[in-house]
Design a protein around this motif. Structure first.
Motif, PDB file in Angstrom:
ATOM      1  N   GLN A   1       1.041  48.554  29.385  1.00 55.91           N
ATOM      2  CA  GLN A   1       0.198  49.775  28.999  1.00 55.91           C
ATOM      3  C   GLN A   1       0.845  50.775  27.875  1.00 55.91           C
ATOM      4  OE1 GLN A   1      -0.028  51.431  33.320  1.00 55.91           O
ATOM      5  NE2 GLN A   1      -1.397  52.532  31.728  1.00 55.91           N
ATOM      6  N   PRO A   2       0.216  51.196  26.882  1.00 56.44           N
ATOM      7  CA  PRO A   2       0.777  51.983  25.820  1.00 56.44           C
ATOM      8  C   PRO A   2       1.257  53.197  26.580  1.00 56.44           C
ATOM      9  CG  PRO A   2      -1.728  51.404  25.315  1.00 56.44           C
ATOM     10  CD  PRO A   2      -1.332  50.917  26.577  1.00 56.44           C
ATOM     11  N   VAL A   3       2.245  53.882  26.411  1.00 53.56           N
ATOM     12  CA  VAL A   3       2.661  55.045  26.616  1.00 53.56           C
ATOM     13  C   VAL A   3       2.938  55.961  25.415  1.00 53.56           C
ATOM     14  CG1 VAL A   3       3.876  54.190  28.952  1.00 53.56           C
ATOM     15  CG2 VAL A   3       5.092  54.500  26.540  1.00 53.56           C
ATOM     16  N   ASP A   4       2.897  57.340  25.496  1.00 52.05           N
ATOM     17  CA  ASP A   4       2.979  58.331  24.592  1.00 52.05           C
ATOM     18  C   ASP A   4       4.262  58.834  24.446  1.00 52.05           C
ATOM     19  OD1 ASP A   4      -0.054  58.294  23.865  1.00 52.05           O
ATOM     20  OD2 ASP A   4      -0.397  58.949  25.902  1.00 52.05           O
ATOM     21  N   LEU A   5       4.981  58.879  25.413  1.00 54.12           N
ATOM     22  CA  LEU A   5       6.506  59.179  25.301  1.00 54.12           C
ATOM     23  C   LEU A   5       7.243  58.679  26.576  1.00 54.12           C
ATOM     24  CD1 LEU A   5       7.710  62.735  24.476  1.00 54.12           C
ATOM     25  CD2 LEU A   5       8.233  61.939  26.829  1.00 54.12           C
ATOM     26  N   LEU A   6       8.544  58.558  26.279  1.00 54.63           N
ATOM     27  CA  LEU A   6       9.376  57.937  27.319  1.00 54.63           C
ATOM     28  C   LEU A   6      10.553  58.909  27.667  1.00 54.63           C
ATOM     29  CD1 LEU A   6      10.832  55.652  28.813  1.00 54.63           C
ATOM     30  CD2 LEU A   6      11.776  54.582  26.639  1.00 54.63           C
ATOM     31  N   ILE A   7      10.760  59.375  28.814  1.00 51.34           N
ATOM     32  CA  ILE A   7      11.784  60.159  29.288  1.00 51.34           C
ATOM     33  C   ILE A   7      12.786  59.172  29.873  1.00 51.34           C
ATOM     34  CG2 ILE A   7      12.702  61.875  30.623  1.00 51.34           C
ATOM     35  CD1 ILE A   7       9.892  63.082  30.639  1.00 51.34           C
ATOM     36  N   LEU A   8      14.149  58.950  29.326  1.00 45.94           N
ATOM     37  CA  LEU A   8      14.940  57.794  29.761  1.00 45.94           C
ATOM     38  C   LEU A   8      16.473  58.260  30.273  1.00 45.94           C
ATOM     39  CD1 LEU A   8      15.481  54.750  29.610  1.00 45.94           C
ATOM     40  CD2 LEU A   8      16.278  55.082  27.278  1.00 45.94           C
ATOM     41  N   ASP A   9      16.646  57.670  31.240  1.00 47.28           N
ATOM     42  CA  ASP A   9      18.040  58.035  31.961  1.00 47.28           C
ATOM     43  C   ASP A   9      19.003  56.688  31.397  1.00 47.28           C
ATOM     44  OD1 ASP A   9      20.219  58.609  33.463  1.00 47.28           O
ATOM     45  OD2 ASP A   9      19.467  57.569  35.201  1.00 47.28           O
ATOM     46  N   LEU A  10      20.463  57.008  30.921  1.00 46.17           N
ATOM     47  CA  LEU A  10      20.834  55.975  30.547  1.00 46.17           C
ATOM     48  C   LEU A  10      21.773  55.162  31.667  1.00 46.17           C
ATOM     49  CD1 LEU A  10      22.943  57.748  27.534  1.00 46.17           C
ATOM     50  CD2 LEU A  10      20.833  56.138  27.431  1.00 46.17           C
ATOM     51  N   GLY A  11      21.700  55.477  32.962  1.00 46.38           N
ATOM     52  CA  GLY A  11      22.604  55.013  33.776  1.00 46.38           C
ATOM     53  C   GLY A  11      21.409  54.142  34.799  1.00 46.38           C
ATOM     54  N   LEU A  12      20.529  53.377  34.396  1.00 50.44           N
ATOM     55  CA  LEU A  12      19.662  52.593  34.809  1.00 50.44           C
ATOM     56  C   LEU A  12      20.251  51.395  35.583  1.00 50.44           C
ATOM     57  CD1 LEU A  12      16.373  52.779  32.810  1.00 50.44           C
ATOM     58  CD2 LEU A  12      16.914  54.206  34.873  1.00 50.44           C
ATOM     59  N   PRO A  13      19.798  50.886  36.722  1.00 48.23           N
ATOM     60  CA  PRO A  13      20.284  49.661  37.181  1.00 48.23           C
ATOM     61  C   PRO A  13      19.576  48.383  36.423  1.00 48.23           C
ATOM     62  CG  PRO A  13      18.985  50.776  38.908  1.00 48.23           C
ATOM     63  CD  PRO A  13      18.876  51.590  37.862  1.00 48.23           C
ATOM     64  N   ILE A  14      20.215  47.222  36.792  1.00 50.11           N
ATOM     65  CA  ILE A  14      19.601  46.197  36.172  1.00 50.11           C
ATOM     66  C   ILE A  14      19.851  46.063  34.734  1.00 50.11           C
ATOM     67  CG2 ILE A  14      17.956  44.065  36.042  1.00 50.11           C
ATOM     68  CD1 ILE A  14      16.832  45.573  38.756  1.00 50.11           C
ATOM     69  N   LYS A  15      18.841  46.678  33.757  1.00 51.28           N
ATOM     70  CA  LYS A  15      19.004  46.854  32.472  1.00 51.28           C
ATOM     71  C   LYS A  15      19.290  48.265  32.355  1.00 51.28           C
ATOM     72  CE  LYS A  15      16.724  43.271  30.166  1.00 51.28           C
ATOM     73  NZ  LYS A  15      15.611  42.813  29.109  1.00 51.28           N
ATOM     74  N   ASP A  16      20.473  48.660  31.690  1.00 51.30           N
ATOM     75  CA  ASP A  16      20.849  50.226  31.458  1.00 51.30           C
ATOM     76  C   ASP A  16      19.899  50.589  30.543  1.00 51.30           C
ATOM     77  OD1 ASP A  16      21.990  49.733  29.035  1.00 51.30           O
ATOM     78  OD2 ASP A  16      24.075  49.873  29.881  1.00 51.30           O
ATOM     79  N   GLY A  17      20.217  52.056  30.466  1.00 53.50           N
ATOM     80  CA  GLY A  17      19.089  52.815  29.705  1.00 53.50           C
ATOM     81  C   GLY A  17      19.568  52.605  27.890  1.00 53.50           C
ATOM     82  N   TRP A  18      20.671  52.180  27.726  1.00 54.04           N
ATOM     83  CA  TRP A  18      21.038  51.767  26.398  1.00 54.04           C
ATOM     84  C   TRP A  18      20.112  50.533  25.978  1.00 54.04           C
ATOM     85  CZ3 TRP A  18      23.762  55.190  23.540  1.00 54.04           C
ATOM     86  CH2 TRP A  18      24.592  56.059  24.301  1.00 54.04           C
ATOM     87  N   VAL A  19      20.264  49.414  26.875  1.00 51.59           N
ATOM     88  CA  VAL A  19      19.414  48.334  26.391  1.00 51.59           C
ATOM     89  C   VAL A  19      17.924  48.675  26.307  1.00 51.59           C
ATOM     90  CG1 VAL A  19      18.540  46.011  27.180  1.00 51.59           C
ATOM     91  CG2 VAL A  19      21.078  46.778  27.604  1.00 51.59           C
ATOM     92  N   VAL A  20      17.570  49.518  27.054  1.00 52.10           N
ATOM     93  CA  VAL A  20      16.027  49.977  27.265  1.00 52.10           C
ATOM     94  C   VAL A  20      15.706  50.876  25.922  1.00 52.10           C
ATOM     95  CG1 VAL A  20      14.265  51.467  28.380  1.00 52.10           C
ATOM     96  CG2 VAL A  20      15.632  49.894  29.414  1.00 52.10           C
ATOM     97  N   LEU A  21      16.549  51.630  25.647  1.00 51.33           N
ATOM     98  CA  LEU A  21      16.765  52.346  24.224  1.00 51.33           C
ATOM     99  C   LEU A  21      16.401  51.598  23.131  1.00 51.33           C
ATOM    100  CD1 LEU A  21      16.432  55.202  22.807  1.00 51.33           C
ATOM    101  CD2 LEU A  21      18.988  55.228  23.058  1.00 51.33           C
ATOM    102  N   ARG A  22      17.408  50.470  23.020  1.00 53.82           N
ATOM    103  CA  ARG A  22      17.423  49.533  21.756  1.00 53.82           C
ATOM    104  C   ARG A  22      16.198  48.472  21.610  1.00 53.82           C
ATOM    105  NH1 ARG A  22      23.073  50.206  22.533  1.00 53.82           N
ATOM    106  NH2 ARG A  22      23.359  48.428  23.979  1.00 53.82           N
ATOM    107  N   GLU A  23      15.853  48.174  22.824  1.00 53.45           N
ATOM    108  CA  GLU A  23      14.683  47.278  22.841  1.00 53.45           C
ATOM    109  C   GLU A  23      13.364  48.036  22.597  1.00 53.45           C
ATOM    110  OE1 GLU A  23      14.335  44.364  26.066  1.00 53.45           O
ATOM    111  OE2 GLU A  23      16.547  43.886  26.077  1.00 53.45           O
ATOM    112  N   THR A  24      13.254  49.351  23.025  1.00 51.42           N
ATOM    113  CA  THR A  24      11.992  49.946  23.058  1.00 51.42           C
ATOM    114  C   THR A  24      12.001  50.254  21.554  1.00 51.42           C
ATOM    115  OG1 THR A  24      12.026  50.734  25.166  1.00 51.42           O
ATOM    116  CG2 THR A  24      10.730  52.066  23.801  1.00 51.42           C
ATOM    117  N   ARG A  25      13.105  50.971  21.004  1.00 55.32           N
ATOM    118  CA  ARG A  25      12.817  51.223  19.535  1.00 55.32           C
ATOM    119  C   ARG A  25      12.547  50.216  18.658  1.00 55.32           C
ATOM    120  NH1 ARG A  25      10.906  54.834  18.724  1.00 55.32           N
ATOM    121  NH2 ARG A  25      12.423  56.633  19.451  1.00 55.32           N
TER     122      ARG A  25
END
Length: 120
Positions: free
Chosen positions: A46-70
């Motif tokens: 579902q479309p979100v309007d904003l992402l608050i992202l911690d870099l130290g996430l398990p499984i896929k870290d926040g760096w991966v989430v940041l790059r893939e989301t961007r």
């Protein structure tokens, strides 16, 4: 006006609950994802309007989430909230595509100012 939806990608339960409670109190809808895989799934479902992202996430870290989301959602505002406070980390966060950066520990009022600046 439709409800604004904010995704909180944070694996620390108490911090996620604190942020979620504060955002809800200020009229925002929220989703919490405790790992990077769930965060990416939530954005796709579902479309979100904003992402608050911690870099130290398990499984896929926040760096991966940041790059893939961007890469997939170039206009989605992303606020990185992290315990990494080194200036090089800060620069890398912006180079990877974050809109803003907040070091832990932080005041909720500071986060709320950032959130509102991207959503109003």
């Amino acid at each position: 006006m439709s409800q604004v939806l904010i995704l909180i990608a944070e694996d620390e339960d108490r911090l996620a609950a604190f942020v979620e409670k504060g955002l809800k109190r200020n009229g925002f809808e929220t989703i919490v994802a405790a790992d990077g895989v769930r965060a990416l799934q939530a954005i796709e479902q579902q479309p979100v309007d904003l992402l608050i992202l911690d870099l130290g996430l398990p499984i896929k870290d926040g760096w991966v989430v940041l790059r893939e989301t961007r890469a997939q959602y170039p206009d989605l505002p992303i606020i990185v909230v992290t315990a990494m406070t080194d200036e090089r980390d800060r620069q890398q966060v912006f180079q990877a595509g974050a809109n803003d950066y907040l070091a832990k520990p932080f005041k909720f009022s500071d986060l709320l100012i950032q959130v509102k600046s991207y959503l109003t």
